[in-house]
Design a protein around this motif. Structure first.
Motif, PDB file in Angstrom:
ATOM      1  N   SER A  27       0.829  -1.210   0.000  1.00  0.00           N
ATOM      2  CA  SER A  27       0.000   0.000   0.000  1.00  0.00           C
ATOM      3  C   SER A  27       0.861   1.257   0.000  1.00  0.00           C
ATOM      4  CB  SER A  27      -0.965  -0.003   1.186  1.00  0.00           C
ATOM      5  OG  SER A  27      -0.259   0.085   2.396  1.00  0.00           O
ATOM      6  N   ALA A  28       2.027   1.211   0.634  1.00  0.00           N
ATOM      7  CA  ALA A  28       2.941   2.352   0.587  1.00  0.00           C
ATOM      8  C   ALA A  28       3.460   2.562  -0.829  1.00  0.00           C
ATOM      9  CB  ALA A  28       4.107   2.129   1.546  1.00  0.00           C
ATOM     10  N   SER A  29       3.766   1.477  -1.517  1.00  0.00           N
ATOM     11  CA  SER A  29       4.235   1.584  -2.901  1.00  0.00           C
ATOM     12  C   SER A  29       3.162   2.171  -3.811  1.00  0.00           C
ATOM     13  CB  SER A  29       4.652   0.217  -3.424  1.00  0.00           C
ATOM     14  OG  SER A  29       5.647  -0.333  -2.611  1.00  0.00           O
ATOM     15  N   ILE A  30       1.947   1.741  -3.628  1.00  0.00           N
ATOM     16  CA  ILE A  30       0.840   2.285  -4.419  1.00  0.00           C
ATOM     17  C   ILE A  30       0.631   3.757  -4.075  1.00  0.00           C
ATOM     18  CG2 ILE A  30      -1.658   2.142  -4.811  1.00  0.00           C
ATOM     19  CD1 ILE A  30      -1.355  -0.914  -4.400  1.00  0.00           C
ATOM     20  N   GLY A  31       0.768   4.112  -2.806  1.00  0.00           N
ATOM     21  CA  GLY A  31       0.617   5.509  -2.395  1.00  0.00           C
ATOM     22  C   GLY A  31       1.673   6.411  -3.002  1.00  0.00           C
ATOM     23  N   ILE A  32       2.889   5.914  -3.130  1.00  0.00           N
ATOM     24  CA  ILE A  32       3.952   6.708  -3.748  1.00  0.00           C
ATOM     25  C   ILE A  32       3.605   7.006  -5.205  1.00  0.00           C
ATOM     26  CG2 ILE A  32       6.372   6.658  -4.492  1.00  0.00           C
ATOM     27  CD1 ILE A  32       6.944   5.021  -1.953  1.00  0.00           C
ATOM     28  N   ILE A  33       3.003   6.066  -5.881  1.00  0.00           N
ATOM     29  CA  ILE A  33       2.645   6.262  -7.286  1.00  0.00           C
ATOM     30  C   ILE A  33       1.406   7.156  -7.418  1.00  0.00           C
ATOM     31  CG2 ILE A  33       1.833   5.073  -9.370  1.00  0.00           C
ATOM     32  CD1 ILE A  33       3.544   2.677  -8.419  1.00  0.00           C
ATOM     33  N   ARG A  34       0.422   6.977  -6.554  1.00  0.00           N
ATOM     34  CA  ARG A  34      -0.873   7.629  -6.730  1.00  0.00           C
ATOM     35  C   ARG A  34      -0.997   9.027  -6.132  1.00  0.00           C
ATOM     36  NH1 ARG A  34      -4.623   6.364  -9.980  1.00  0.00           N
ATOM     37  NH2 ARG A  34      -6.134   6.974  -8.452  1.00  0.00           N
ATOM     38  N   PHE A  35      -0.265   9.342  -5.079  1.00  0.00           N
ATOM     39  CA  PHE A  35      -0.434  10.641  -4.428  1.00  0.00           C
ATOM     40  C   PHE A  35       0.117  11.763  -5.296  1.00  0.00           C
ATOM     41  CE2 PHE A  35      -0.577   8.542  -0.004  1.00  0.00           C
ATOM     42  CZ  PHE A  35      -1.953   8.456  -0.070  1.00  0.00           C
ATOM     43  N   PRO A  36      -0.481  12.962  -5.202  1.00  0.00           N
ATOM     44  CA  PRO A  36      -0.177  14.006  -6.178  1.00  0.00           C
ATOM     45  C   PRO A  36       1.099  14.819  -5.938  1.00  0.00           C
ATOM     46  CG  PRO A  36      -1.887  14.765  -4.704  1.00  0.00           C
ATOM     47  CD  PRO A  36      -1.620  13.333  -4.360  1.00  0.00           C
ATOM     48  N   ASP A  37       1.491  15.052  -4.709  1.00  0.00           N
ATOM     49  CA  ASP A  37       2.640  15.936  -4.480  1.00  0.00           C
ATOM     50  C   ASP A  37       3.661  15.281  -3.555  1.00  0.00           C
ATOM     51  OD1 ASP A  37       1.251  16.080  -2.130  1.00  0.00           O
ATOM     52  OD2 ASP A  37       1.312  18.244  -1.939  1.00  0.00           O
ATOM     53  N   ILE A  38       4.771  15.978  -3.374  1.00  0.00           N
ATOM     54  CA  ILE A  38       5.895  15.399  -2.626  1.00  0.00           C
ATOM     55  C   ILE A  38       5.550  15.146  -1.160  1.00  0.00           C
ATOM     56  CG2 ILE A  38       6.951  17.636  -2.146  1.00  0.00           C
ATOM     57  CD1 ILE A  38       9.572  15.617  -2.770  1.00  0.00           C
ATOM     58  N   TYR A  39       4.730  15.994  -0.587  1.00  0.00           N
ATOM     59  CA  TYR A  39       4.442  15.870   0.841  1.00  0.00           C
ATOM     60  C   TYR A  39       3.582  14.644   1.144  1.00  0.00           C
ATOM     61  CZ  TYR A  39       6.216  20.579   0.557  1.00  0.00           C
ATOM     62  OH  TYR A  39       7.012  21.658   0.300  1.00  0.00           O
ATOM     63  N   THR A  40       2.588  14.392   0.320  1.00  0.00           N
ATOM     64  CA  THR A  40       1.772  13.196   0.548  1.00  0.00           C
ATOM     65  C   THR A  40       2.536  11.931   0.160  1.00  0.00           C
ATOM     66  OG1 THR A  40       0.744  13.555  -1.608  1.00  0.00           O
ATOM     67  CG2 THR A  40      -0.449  14.357   0.321  1.00  0.00           C
ATOM     68  N   ARG A  41       3.408  12.032  -0.838  1.00  0.00           N
ATOM     69  CA  ARG A  41       4.239  10.879  -1.204  1.00  0.00           C
ATOM     70  C   ARG A  41       5.221  10.553  -0.081  1.00  0.00           C
ATOM     71  NH1 ARG A  41       5.404  12.258  -7.534  1.00  0.00           N
ATOM     72  NH2 ARG A  41       3.278  11.790  -8.213  1.00  0.00           N
TER      73      ARG A  41
END
Length: 121
Positions: A27-41
């Motif tokens: 889920s962290a890997s998917i979040g890195i791909i899907r989140f829009p900006d550096i802070y959420t990534r």
């Protein structure tokens, strides 16, 4: 049946730690791909992956202790190292992004760090 019920319980605990850790890391890997900006990534990259790796290392520690009778200090040091270094590195990357002028992608943005700097000056 070759093992006892205690072996079965230990195997289930080991499997749970490994599966939960793998799911959180996925889920962290998917979040890195899907989140829009550096802070959420950064949020996905550090918080979730730190927890996922910790679960996997705890599962490995339990396996080595229960099956081989080995207390692995390397795994414990690995857990501590990940818990310390990942949040610190995320803070430094986030701070560098803020100093570079990268703004978060949100509708109602309040920047407490920027306001604190302006109050100081």
């Amino acid at each position: 049946m070759t093992g006892t019920w205690i072996d079965l319980v230990i195997n289930i605990i080991i499997i749970l730690f490994l599966v939960i850790g793998a799911f959180i890391t996925l889920s962290a890997s998917i979040g890195i791909i899907r989140f829009p900006d550096i802070y959420t990534r950064l949020h996905a990259a550090t918080k979730a992956s730190t927890l996922g790796v910790a679960f996997i290392l705890i599962g490995a520690f339990i396996y080595l202790y229960a099956k081989e009778g080995i207390i692995s200090g390397k795994l414990l040091i690995g857990i501590i190292f990940i818990m310390i270094t990942a949040p610190v590195s995320a803070h430094m990357i986030g701070r560098a992004a803020h100093h570079s002028g990268i703004k978060p992608i949100t509708k109602n943005r309040t920047d407490a760090y920027e306001e604190a700097i302006q109050e100081r000056n």
